[in-house]
Design a protein around this motif. Structure first.
Motif, PDB file in Angstrom:
ATOM      1  N   MET A  78      46.226  41.891  59.497  1.00 36.82           N
ATOM      2  CA  MET A  78      46.373  42.840  58.411  1.00 36.82           C
ATOM      3  C   MET A  78      46.321  42.089  57.086  1.00 36.82           C
ATOM      4  O   MET A  78      46.983  41.081  56.908  1.00 36.82           O
ATOM      5  N   THR A  79      45.540  42.624  56.178  1.00 38.18           N
ATOM      6  CA  THR A  79      45.494  42.091  54.833  1.00 38.18           C
ATOM      7  C   THR A  79      46.309  43.013  53.937  1.00 38.18           C
ATOM      8  O   THR A  79      46.248  44.232  54.071  1.00 38.18           O
ATOM      9  N   ILE A  80      47.062  42.432  53.027  1.00 37.16           N
ATOM     10  CA  ILE A  80      47.868  43.214  52.093  1.00 37.16           C
ATOM     11  C   ILE A  80      47.193  43.123  50.739  1.00 37.16           C
ATOM     12  O   ILE A  80      46.968  42.030  50.203  1.00 37.16           O
ATOM     13  N   TYR A  81      46.843  44.290  50.198  1.00 37.96           N
ATOM     14  CA  TYR A  81      46.174  44.384  48.908  1.00 37.96           C
ATOM     15  C   TYR A  81      47.104  45.055  47.905  1.00 37.96           C
ATOM     16  O   TYR A  81      47.716  46.075  48.204  1.00 37.96           O
ATOM     17  N   TYR A  82      47.176  44.476  46.720  1.00 35.19           N
ATOM     18  CA  TYR A  82      47.854  45.114  45.603  1.00 35.19           C
ATOM     19  C   TYR A  82      46.758  45.651  44.692  1.00 35.19           C
ATOM     20  O   TYR A  82      45.940  44.881  44.179  1.00 35.19           O
ATOM     21  N   CYS A  83      46.714  46.954  44.496  1.00 33.95           N
ATOM     22  CA  CYS A  83      45.693  47.582  43.659  1.00 33.95           C
ATOM     23  C   CYS A  83      46.304  48.027  42.337  1.00 33.95           C
ATOM     24  O   CYS A  83      47.301  48.754  42.331  1.00 33.95           O
ATOM     25  N   ASP A  84      45.701  47.597  41.239  1.00 37.59           N
ATOM     26  CA  ASP A  84      46.126  48.128  39.951  1.00 37.59           C
ATOM     27  C   ASP A  84      45.517  49.521  39.813  1.00 37.59           C
ATOM     28  O   ASP A  84      44.800  50.010  40.694  1.00 37.59           O
ATOM     29  N   ALA A  85      45.805  50.189  38.699  1.00 39.36           N
ATOM     30  CA  ALA A  85      45.349  51.566  38.519  1.00 39.36           C
ATOM     31  C   ALA A  85      43.822  51.662  38.516  1.00 39.36           C
ATOM     32  O   ALA A  85      43.263  52.617  39.068  1.00 39.36           O
ATOM     33  N   SER A  86      43.130  50.684  37.927  1.00 41.51           N
ATOM     34  CA  SER A  86      41.666  50.752  37.885  1.00 41.51           C
ATOM     35  C   SER A  86      41.071  50.740  39.290  1.00 41.51           C
ATOM     36  O   SER A  86      40.074  51.417  39.547  1.00 41.51           O
ATOM     37  N   ALA A  87      41.689  50.006  40.178  1.00 38.34           N
ATOM     38  CA  ALA A  87      41.215  49.969  41.569  1.00 38.34           C
ATOM     39  C   ALA A  87      41.606  51.247  42.309  1.00 38.34           C
ATOM     40  O   ALA A  87      40.808  51.793  43.076  1.00 38.34           O
ATOM     41  N   ALA A  88      42.813  51.734  42.079  1.00 38.35           N
ATOM     42  CA  ALA A  88      43.277  52.944  42.766  1.00 38.35           C
ATOM     43  C   ALA A  88      42.429  54.154  42.391  1.00 38.35           C
ATOM     44  O   ALA A  88      42.111  54.988  43.252  1.00 38.35           O
ATOM     45  N   VAL A  89      42.038  54.258  41.126  1.00 37.09           N
ATOM     46  CA  VAL A  89      41.213  55.390  40.689  1.00 37.09           C
ATOM     47  C   VAL A  89      39.924  55.439  41.490  1.00 37.09           C
ATOM     48  O   VAL A  89      39.443  56.515  41.860  1.00 37.09           O
ATOM     49  N   LYS A  90      39.367  54.274  41.812  1.00 36.68           N
ATOM     50  CA  LYS A  90      38.111  54.212  42.551  1.00 36.68           C
ATOM     51  C   LYS A  90      38.220  54.858  43.935  1.00 36.68           C
ATOM     52  O   LYS A  90      37.223  55.323  44.476  1.00 36.68           O
ATOM     53  N   TYR A  91      39.403  54.884  44.502  1.00 36.18           N
ATOM     54  CA  TYR A  91      39.571  55.526  45.810  1.00 36.18           C
ATOM     55  C   TYR A  91      39.269  57.022  45.705  1.00 36.18           C
ATOM     56  O   TYR A  91      38.716  57.620  46.627  1.00 36.18           O
ATOM     57  N   PHE A  92      39.627  57.627  44.591  1.00 36.29           N
ATOM     58  CA  PHE A  92      39.553  59.073  44.434  1.00 36.29           C
ATOM     59  C   PHE A  92      38.336  59.554  43.655  1.00 36.29           C
ATOM     60  O   PHE A  92      37.912  60.690  43.806  1.00 36.29           O
ATOM     61  N   HIS A  93      37.782  58.691  42.803  1.00 32.52           N
ATOM     62  CA  HIS A  93      36.650  59.068  41.955  1.00 32.52           C
ATOM     63  C   HIS A  93      35.475  58.150  42.260  1.00 32.52           C
ATOM     64  O   HIS A  93      35.607  56.929  42.190  1.00 32.52           O
TER      65      HIS A  93
END
Length: 162
Positions: free
Chosen positions: A1-16
């Motif tokens: 398992m890899t643990i990723y910390y996503c800032d907001a710019s990365a998180a937005v990409k999941y949805f948009h």
């Protein structure tokens, strides 16, 4: 398992849908043979403000409709309550964020994002686990690397979006 910390710019990409979206969705949605998430996705509690603010900007600039904004916001809240791990802010993290602004050319929320990631990464290292910091912001990524973090930029994987 890899643990990723996503800032907001990365998180937005999941949805948009934008450059890097396919890669972000791949790391977030990848499953093991047993049907469990193969990776852990972590976000700072402050992302509960930053990510919806980005959705609102997309709607105000007419890049998406209000209906799409509301749908993305609802999906984000579900992920924050379910699959994504939310990392709390503490007074020590806020102090560290202030210190980071004196070392690196960071905006306030970017410094908070990095301070949360550094704090969590240090705790993970004590457990023998690595953390990868994910952001689409080059200045923030440079600061994270200068602080000794492994980094990924979703834009570096935009070829997957084709």
């Amino acid at each position: 398992m890899t643990i990723y910390y996503c800032d907001a710019s990365a998180a937005v990409k999941y949805f948009h849908q934008e450059p890097g979206t396919t890669w972000v969705r791949r790391i977030a949605d990848e499953l093991t043979n047993e049907g469990h998430h193969a990776n852990e996705i972590c976000l700072a509690e402050v992302s509960r403000v930053e990510v919806p603010a980005a959705f609102a900007i997309l709607a105000r600039t007419q890049q998406i409709s209000i209906r799409i904004r509301d749908s993305m916001y609802d999906a984000f809240l579900q992920k924050m309550e379910g699959e994504f791990q939310s990392l709390r802010l503490t007074p020590g993290i806020i102090r560290r964020a202030g210190e980071l602004t004196q070392k690196h050319p960071l905006k306030a929320y970017d410094a908070v994002q990095l301070a949360v990631a550094l704090n969590f990464g240090e705790w993970l290292r004590e457990q023998g686990l690595p953390l990868t910091f994910v952001s689409g912001d080059d200045t923030l990524l440079q600061a994270a690397r200068a602080e000794g973090m492994a980094t990924e930029n979703p834009f570096d994987h935009s070829d997957l979006d084709a």
